[in-house]
Design a protein around this motif. Structure first.
Motif, PDB file in Angstrom:
ATOM      1  N   ALA A   9      -5.728   7.505  -0.767  1.00 39.10           N
ATOM      2  CA  ALA A   9      -4.857   7.519   0.386  1.00 39.10           C
ATOM      3  C   ALA A   9      -5.927   7.950   1.525  1.00 39.10           C
ATOM      4  O   ALA A   9      -5.632   7.589   2.798  1.00 39.10           O
ATOM      5  CB  ALA A   9      -3.837   8.848   0.465  1.00 39.10           C
ATOM      6  N   GLN A  10      -7.270   8.248   1.294  1.00 38.50           N
ATOM      7  CA  GLN A  10      -8.141   8.469   2.325  1.00 38.50           C
ATOM      8  C   GLN A  10      -8.949   7.202   2.523  1.00 38.50           C
ATOM      9  O   GLN A  10      -9.814   7.215   3.658  1.00 38.50           O
ATOM     10  CB  GLN A  10      -9.243   9.502   1.768  1.00 38.50           C
ATOM     11  CG  GLN A  10      -8.923  10.750   1.713  1.00 38.50           C
ATOM     12  CD  GLN A  10      -9.866  11.573   0.893  1.00 38.50           C
ATOM     13  OE1 GLN A  10     -10.084  11.807  -0.373  1.00 38.50           O
ATOM     14  NE2 GLN A  10     -10.877  11.994   1.802  1.00 38.50           N
ATOM     15  N   CYS A  11      -8.698   6.028   1.880  1.00 37.31           N
ATOM     16  CA  CYS A  11      -9.457   4.750   2.155  1.00 37.31           C
ATOM     17  C   CYS A  11      -8.382   3.828   2.656  1.00 37.31           C
ATOM     18  O   CYS A  11      -7.431   3.614   2.504  1.00 37.31           O
ATOM     19  CB  CYS A  11      -9.971   4.467   0.710  1.00 37.31           C
ATOM     20  SG  CYS A  11     -10.909   5.812   0.099  1.00 37.31           S
ATOM     21  N   HIS A  12      -9.371   2.885   3.292  1.00 37.42           N
ATOM     22  CA  HIS A  12      -8.799   1.869   4.159  1.00 37.42           C
ATOM     23  C   HIS A  12      -9.640   0.693   3.698  1.00 37.42           C
ATOM     24  O   HIS A  12     -10.727   0.530   4.094  1.00 37.42           O
ATOM     25  CB  HIS A  12      -8.885   1.871   5.648  1.00 37.42           C
ATOM     26  CG  HIS A  12      -8.016   3.507   6.184  1.00 37.42           C
ATOM     27  ND1 HIS A  12      -6.637   3.497   6.358  1.00 37.42           N
ATOM     28  CD2 HIS A  12      -8.586   4.379   6.684  1.00 37.42           C
ATOM     29  CE1 HIS A  12      -6.312   4.670   6.600  1.00 37.42           C
ATOM     30  NE2 HIS A  12      -7.448   5.168   6.898  1.00 37.42           N
ATOM     31  N   PHE A  13      -8.780  -0.272   2.936  1.00 36.51           N
ATOM     32  CA  PHE A  13      -9.458  -1.481   2.623  1.00 36.51           C
ATOM     33  C   PHE A  13      -8.902  -2.560   3.025  1.00 36.51           C
ATOM     34  O   PHE A  13      -7.720  -2.822   3.505  1.00 36.51           O
ATOM     35  CB  PHE A  13      -9.466  -1.466   1.025  1.00 36.51           C
ATOM     36  CG  PHE A  13     -10.100  -0.511   0.260  1.00 36.51           C
ATOM     37  CD1 PHE A  13     -11.304  -0.324   0.159  1.00 36.51           C
ATOM     38  CD2 PHE A  13      -9.126   0.545  -0.523  1.00 36.51           C
ATOM     39  CE1 PHE A  13     -11.945   0.649  -0.673  1.00 36.51           C
ATOM     40  CE2 PHE A  13      -9.762   1.424  -1.318  1.00 36.51           C
ATOM     41  CZ  PHE A  13     -11.043   1.626  -1.230  1.00 36.51           C
ATOM     42  N   ILE A  14      -9.803  -3.852   3.300  1.00 36.99           N
ATOM     43  CA  ILE A  14      -9.422  -5.136   3.631  1.00 36.99           C
ATOM     44  C   ILE A  14      -8.785  -5.927   2.543  1.00 36.99           C
ATOM     45  O   ILE A  14      -9.367  -5.799   1.510  1.00 36.99           O
ATOM     46  CB  ILE A  14     -10.498  -5.727   4.251  1.00 36.99           C
ATOM     47  CG1 ILE A  14     -10.958  -4.854   5.526  1.00 36.99           C
ATOM     48  CG2 ILE A  14     -10.193  -7.154   4.679  1.00 36.99           C
ATOM     49  CD1 ILE A  14     -12.569  -5.408   6.040  1.00 36.99           C
ATOM     50  N   ASP A  15      -7.586  -6.237   2.579  1.00 40.83           N
ATOM     51  CA  ASP A  15      -6.837  -7.375   1.510  1.00 40.83           C
ATOM     52  C   ASP A  15      -7.671  -8.545   1.674  1.00 40.83           C
ATOM     53  O   ASP A  15      -7.302  -9.253   2.430  1.00 40.83           O
ATOM     54  CB  ASP A  15      -5.610  -7.267   1.916  1.00 40.83           C
ATOM     55  CG  ASP A  15      -4.770  -7.909   0.715  1.00 40.83           C
ATOM     56  OD1 ASP A  15      -5.499  -8.654  -0.256  1.00 40.83           O
ATOM     57  OD2 ASP A  15      -3.508  -8.205   0.895  1.00 40.83           O
ATOM     58  N   GLY A  16      -8.419  -8.788   0.711  1.00 41.87           N
ATOM     59  CA  GLY A  16      -9.239  -9.928   0.537  1.00 41.87           C
ATOM     60  C   GLY A  16      -8.238 -11.233  -0.061  1.00 41.87           C
ATOM     61  O   GLY A  16      -8.748 -12.508   0.106  1.00 41.87           O
ATOM     62  N   GLU A  17      -6.963 -10.927   0.022  1.00 42.57           N
ATOM     63  CA  GLU A  17      -6.149 -11.815  -0.779  1.00 42.57           C
ATOM     64  C   GLU A  17      -4.976 -11.940   0.299  1.00 42.57           C
ATOM     65  O   GLU A  17      -3.893 -12.599  -0.221  1.00 42.57           O
ATOM     66  CB  GLU A  17      -5.684 -11.548  -2.143  1.00 42.57           C
ATOM     67  CG  GLU A  17      -7.017 -11.471  -3.183  1.00 42.57           C
ATOM     68  CD  GLU A  17      -6.500 -11.465  -4.533  1.00 42.57           C
ATOM     69  OE1 GLU A  17      -6.535 -12.226  -5.331  1.00 42.57           O
ATOM     70  OE2 GLU A  17      -5.977 -10.428  -4.738  1.00 42.57           O
ATOM     71  N   ALA A  18      -4.747 -11.434   1.451  1.00 42.32           N
ATOM     72  CA  ALA A  18      -3.951 -11.525   2.488  1.00 42.32           C
ATOM     73  C   ALA A  18      -3.341 -12.933   2.459  1.00 42.32           C
ATOM     74  O   ALA A  18      -4.226 -13.580   2.654  1.00 42.32           O
ATOM     75  CB  ALA A  18      -4.127 -10.875   3.537  1.00 42.32           C
ATOM     76  N   GLY A  19      -2.057 -13.121   2.714  1.00 41.13           N
ATOM     77  CA  GLY A  19      -1.508 -14.501   3.041  1.00 41.13           C
ATOM     78  C   GLY A  19      -1.887 -15.124   4.400  1.00 41.13           C
ATOM     79  O   GLY A  19      -2.099 -16.138   4.399  1.00 41.13           O
ATOM     80  N   ASP A  20      -2.033 -13.880   5.251  1.00 33.55           N
ATOM     81  CA  ASP A  20      -2.437 -14.295   6.708  1.00 33.55           C
ATOM     82  C   ASP A  20      -3.532 -13.607   6.873  1.00 33.55           C
ATOM     83  O   ASP A  20      -3.465 -12.492   7.526  1.00 33.55           O
ATOM     84  CB  ASP A  20      -1.232 -13.845   7.501  1.00 33.55           C
ATOM     85  CG  ASP A  20      -1.365 -14.421   9.129  1.00 33.55           C
ATOM     86  OD1 ASP A  20      -2.601 -14.619   9.181  1.00 33.55           O
ATOM     87  OD2 ASP A  20      -0.593 -14.343   9.693  1.00 33.55           O
TER      88      ASP A  20
END
Length: 150
Positions: free
Chosen positions: A106-117
């Motif tokens: 919950a403390q972490c913000h990750f970038i979704d490397g598999e995002a559809g967009d």
């Protein structure tokens, strides 16, 4: 011998060796967290940062710092890339930052490397990056800073 210089708003600490650099950097981060328990910190990946992250974990084990209230932000991610891939920055941060510093997901913000967009993912993540208190960047083998390899 360590020395420091300031150029406008940029503070540069020059260390005599890696051990001194690691200890100094970890101490500066620990001081920030001590003064700002809710600090918003972006963490980079890379081999040069592992000893410093290990030093921060040691400070936690010694009860010198408490990272339970910081916000963690990922600096970059490959695309497309599953967070399970060995070269994923998300995996790296979970292995070298999140678990060792006892951060919750919950403390972490990750970038979704598999995002559809991926463009929408980048814009969404960009909105989170306001008022960052500290960007931790490494210097790569080619001399690049952070993930700027251009």
């Amino acid at each position: 011998m360590a020395r420091a210089i300031s150029i406008e708003d940029l503070y540069v600490h020059i260390s005599a060796n890696q051990k001194e650099c690691v200890e100094s950097a970890a101490e500066h981060i620990a001081q920030l967290i001590g003064h700002q328990p809710h600090a918003r910190i972006s963490f980079a990946s890379g081999q040069t940062l592992i000893p410093m992250y290990e030093q921060l974990a040691l400070k936690i084990k010694r009860d010198e710092i408490n990272c339970s209230q910081i916000e963690c932000f990922q600096l970059a991610e490959y695309y497309p890339c599953s967070s399970k891939q060995p070269f994923s920055f998300t995996k790296y941060l979970r292995d070298y930052v999140v678990r060792p510093l006892f951060l919750s997901e919950a403390q972490c913000h990750f970038i979704d490397g598999e995002a559809g967009d991926p463009e929408a993912e980048a814009k969404s993540f960009d909105l989170l990056l306001h008022d960052i208190d500290l960007h931790i960047l490494g210097v790569g083998p080619g001399g690049h800073v952070g993930f700027d390899e251009a």
